[in-house]
Design an enzyme around this catalytic site. Structure first.
Site, PDB file in Angstrom:
ATOM      1  N   CYS A 129      -5.936  -5.892  -0.550  1.00 35.32           N
ATOM      2  CA  CYS A 129      -5.419  -7.258   1.231  1.00 35.32           C
ATOM      3  C   CYS A 129      -6.032  -7.595   1.658  1.00 35.32           C
ATOM      4  O   CYS A 129      -7.453  -7.148   1.268  1.00 35.32           O
ATOM      5  CB  CYS A 129      -4.161  -5.662   1.333  1.00 35.32           C
ATOM      6  N   ARG A 189      -2.015  -2.146   3.542  1.00 38.28           N
ATOM      7  CA  ARG A 189      -0.718  -2.793   1.582  1.00 38.28           C
ATOM      8  C   ARG A 189      -1.703  -1.934   0.743  1.00 38.28           C
ATOM      9  O   ARG A 189      -0.764  -1.559  -0.361  1.00 38.28           O
ATOM     10  CB  ARG A 189      -0.857  -3.869   2.102  1.00 38.28           C
ATOM     11  N   ASP A 219       1.896  -7.327   6.878  1.00 32.35           N
ATOM     12  CA  ASP A 219       1.007  -6.578   7.085  1.00 32.35           C
ATOM     13  C   ASP A 219       1.408  -5.893   8.882  1.00 32.35           C
ATOM     14  O   ASP A 219       1.233  -6.467   9.869  1.00 32.35           O
ATOM     15  CB  ASP A 219      -0.920  -7.301   7.792  1.00 32.35           C
TER      16      ASP A 219
END
Ligand code: 4NP
Length: 148
Positions: free
Chosen positions: A8, A14, A121
């Site tokens: 990520c 994440r 996000d």
């Protein structure tokens, strides 16, 4: 051996969630010796920082200890070493392809679910529960794909 690198932007939300959720699933399936799983960032924004507290707390509440994880940036060695480089959103995929070129290895995590879309996000959007749920769906589908 399946070698999987989750990627990520920052490697504090994440992709670490995906790393530890996937490791737990693999472990519960008794398949530890068939997988190598890690995570990394495309950017250097959060280099060396620990997993962001809301993500860490969710992982801990679900039985995962990520206290030793610190953010790192994907390296050329990583790209060559891992079989699958799985991004969380289209921006991750663009960044990966800009750096490493087009490759079959680069895929979106949710491509395995049949409903490919960005995992938003949570650093910007704040919904860690939704992130956790989507990553769990992605990892479940990935494990099914690799073991069927
Ligand atoms: P992640 O979230 O990519 O899910 O780890 C982010 C965390 C921090 C930043 C960007 C994304 N940042 O730019 O600091």
């Amino acid at each position: 051996m399946h070698k999987i690198l989750f990627v990520c932007l920052g490697n504090i939300c994440r992709s670490p969630m995906a790393e530890f959720i996937m490791k737990k699933m693999v472990s519960e399936a008794g398949l530890d010796d068939q997988f190598e799983i890690a995570s990394a960032a495309t950017s250097t924004e959060q280099l060396h920082n620990p997993v962001y507290p809301p993500a860490r707390e969710l992982l801990e509440a679900n039985g995962m200890d990520c206290s030793k994880k610190h953010a790192r940036q994907i390296s050329d060695h990583d790209f060559n070493y891992y079989d699958l480089i799985l991004g969380m959103d289209e921006s991750n995929i663009r960044n990966l392809k800009r750096r490493f070129g087009e490759s079959e290895k680069i895929k979106m995590l949710l491509s395995y679910t049949g409903d490919e879309h960005d995992i938003a996000d949570p650093w910007y959007y704040g919904n860690f529960d939704r992130t956790y749920r989507e990553i769990t769906e992605g990892c479940t589908a990935l494990l099914n794909h690799l073991t069927k």
